[in-house]
Scaffold this active site. Sequence first.
Site, mmCIF file in Angstrom:
data_model
loop_
_atom_site.group_PDB
_atom_site.id
_atom_site.type_symbol
_atom_site.label_atom_id
_atom_site.label_comp_id
_atom_site.label_asym_id
_atom_site.label_seq_id
_atom_site.Cartn_x
_atom_site.Cartn_y
_atom_site.Cartn_z
ATOM 1 N N LYS A 181 0.826 -1.208 0.000
ATOM 2 C CA LYS A 181 0.000 0.000 0.000
ATOM 3 C C LYS A 181 0.865 1.265 0.000
ATOM 4 C CE LYS A 181 -3.994 -2.165 2.227
ATOM 5 N NZ LYS A 181 -4.974 -2.060 3.331
ATOM 6 N N TYR A 225 -12.095 -1.655 -3.601
ATOM 7 C CA TYR A 225 -12.634 -1.827 -2.246
ATOM 8 C C TYR A 225 -14.164 -1.657 -2.210
ATOM 9 C CZ TYR A 225 -8.175 -2.316 0.184
ATOM 10 O OH TYR A 225 -6.971 -2.792 0.673
ATOM 11 N N PHE A 246 -15.437 4.279 6.731
ATOM 12 C CA PHE A 246 -14.067 4.650 6.356
ATOM 13 C C PHE A 246 -13.817 4.575 4.842
ATOM 14 C CE2 PHE A 246 -13.989 0.117 7.664
ATOM 15 C CZ PHE A 246 -13.522 -0.473 6.494
ATOM 16 N N ARG A 273 -2.154 -14.306 4.996
ATOM 17 C CA ARG A 273 -2.824 -13.503 6.035
ATOM 18 C C ARG A 273 -2.118 -13.685 7.381
ATOM 19 N NH1 ARG A 273 -6.736 -10.680 3.839
ATOM 20 N NH2 ARG A 273 -7.420 -9.884 5.833
ATOM 21 N N THR A 293 -5.506 -6.653 10.732
ATOM 22 C CA THR A 293 -5.770 -5.393 10.024
ATOM 23 C C THR A 293 -5.224 -4.198 10.806
ATOM 24 O OG1 THR A 293 -7.823 -6.401 9.206
ATOM 25 C CG2 THR A 293 -7.617 -4.007 8.983
ATOM 26 N N ARG A 325 2.557 -6.330 9.093
ATOM 27 C CA ARG A 325 1.855 -5.138 9.590
ATOM 28 C C ARG A 325 2.406 -4.672 10.940
ATOM 29 N NH1 ARG A 325 -4.107 -6.966 7.425
ATOM 30 N NH2 ARG A 325 -4.152 -5.694 5.541
ATOM 31 N N ASN A 385 -2.037 0.395 6.550
ATOM 32 C CA ASN A 385 -1.520 -0.823 7.181
ATOM 33 C C ASN A 385 -0.621 -1.663 6.260
ATOM 34 O OD1 ASN A 385 -3.562 -1.760 5.578
ATOM 35 N ND2 ASN A 385 -4.707 -2.796 7.182
ATOM 36 N N HIS A 401 -1.976 -5.472 1.591
ATOM 37 C CA HIS A 401 -3.283 -6.102 1.434
ATOM 38 C C HIS A 401 -3.067 -7.551 1.037
ATOM 39 C CE1 HIS A 401 -7.192 -7.191 -0.198
ATOM 40 N NE2 HIS A 401 -6.583 -7.548 -1.316
ATOM 41 N N GLU A 432 -8.994 -10.206 -7.899
ATOM 42 C CA GLU A 432 -8.056 -9.105 -7.670
ATOM 43 C C GLU A 432 -6.837 -9.215 -8.584
ATOM 44 O OE1 GLU A 432 -7.555 -9.271 -3.402
ATOM 45 O OE2 GLU A 432 -9.535 -8.399 -3.072
HETATM 46 N N1 ATP Z 1 -11.861 0.948 11.050
HETATM 47 C C1 ATP Z 1 -11.128 1.286 9.977
HETATM 48 N N2 ATP Z 1 -10.728 2.566 9.812
HETATM 49 C C2 ATP Z 1 -10.002 2.939 8.729
HETATM 50 N N3 ATP Z 1 -9.621 2.087 7.758
HETATM 51 C C3 ATP Z 1 -9.980 0.802 7.887
HETATM 52 C C4 ATP Z 1 -10.750 0.327 8.992
HETATM 53 N N4 ATP Z 1 -10.958 -1.013 8.839
HETATM 54 C C5 ATP Z 1 -10.355 -1.330 7.697
HETATM 55 N N5 ATP Z 1 -9.763 -0.267 7.114
HETATM 56 C C6 ATP Z 1 -9.006 -0.251 5.860
HETATM 57 O O1 ATP Z 1 -9.739 -0.990 4.885
HETATM 58 C C7 ATP Z 1 -8.949 -2.115 4.459
HETATM 59 C C8 ATP Z 1 -9.875 -3.265 4.181
HETATM 60 O O2 ATP Z 1 -10.491 -3.672 5.371
HETATM 61 P P1 ATP Z 1 -10.696 -5.206 5.718
HETATM 62 O O3 ATP Z 1 -11.633 -5.269 6.864
HETATM 63 O O4 ATP Z 1 -11.004 -5.942 4.464
HETATM 64 O O5 ATP Z 1 -9.245 -5.595 6.281
HETATM 65 P P2 ATP Z 1 -8.191 -6.639 5.774
HETATM 66 O O6 ATP Z 1 -8.880 -7.752 5.063
HETATM 67 O O7 ATP Z 1 -7.268 -6.983 6.882
HETATM 68 O O8 ATP Z 1 -7.383 -5.723 4.787
HETATM 69 P P3 ATP Z 1 -7.101 -5.926 3.280
HETATM 70 O O9 ATP Z 1 -8.423 -6.253 2.618
HETATM 71 O O10 ATP Z 1 -6.525 -4.593 2.837
HETATM 72 O O11 ATP Z 1 -6.109 -7.041 3.251
HETATM 73 C C9 ATP Z 1 -7.954 -2.341 5.602
HETATM 74 O O12 ATP Z 1 -6.800 -3.034 5.211
HETATM 75 C C10 ATP Z 1 -7.646 -0.918 6.008
HETATM 76 O O13 ATP Z 1 -6.719 -0.299 5.110
#
Ligand code: ATP
Length: 132
Positions: free
Chosen positions: A3, A43, A51, A79, A85, A96, A106, A109, A120
Amino acid sequence: MIKPDAFEAGNSGAILKMIEEAGFKIVAMKATQLTPVLAGKFYEVHKERPFYADLCKYMSSGPIIAAILEKDNAVEDFRALIGATNPANAAEGTIRKIFAKSIEANAVHGSDSDENAAIEGNFYFSQTERVL
Ligand SMILES: Nc1ncnc2c1ncn2[C@@H]1O[C@H](COP(=O)(O)OP(=O)(O)OP(=O)(O)O)[C@@H](O)[C@H]1O
């Protein structure tokens, strides 16, 4: 995906090294930058979340690295390698925990299923760009 925060901080090489050392084979990779519209598409599943707008802005704020990785049990193992996350909850030694700045910025992804990994991968790479 690496990212914008991790790319901007110059951590891409160290992250790719951790990924390769964990046994993942990089079968396609490119540096690119998402437009806000494309970030929104990537997304889209989060479009009702509070968010979402900030996430699209952040994800299009600078270059990223997109890669297709290959390994047995790749989704689950990746993962585990990247960690939770929210970096505050990520296990020691995870990508992370080491590189993420916040729950939003973070560092990386990872796809959450084989099905989404295919979607994707197709989002970033055309068939002619893929070494499969
Ligand atoms: N509460 C939050 N506030 C701000 N940004 C968030 C929050 N939760 C998630 N995100 C952002 O949205 C992305 C996607 O959220 P998701 O819940 O799918 O997490 P993830 O599966 O761990 O991450 P990713 O899909 O990026 O691998 C997160 O990686 C983060 O960048």
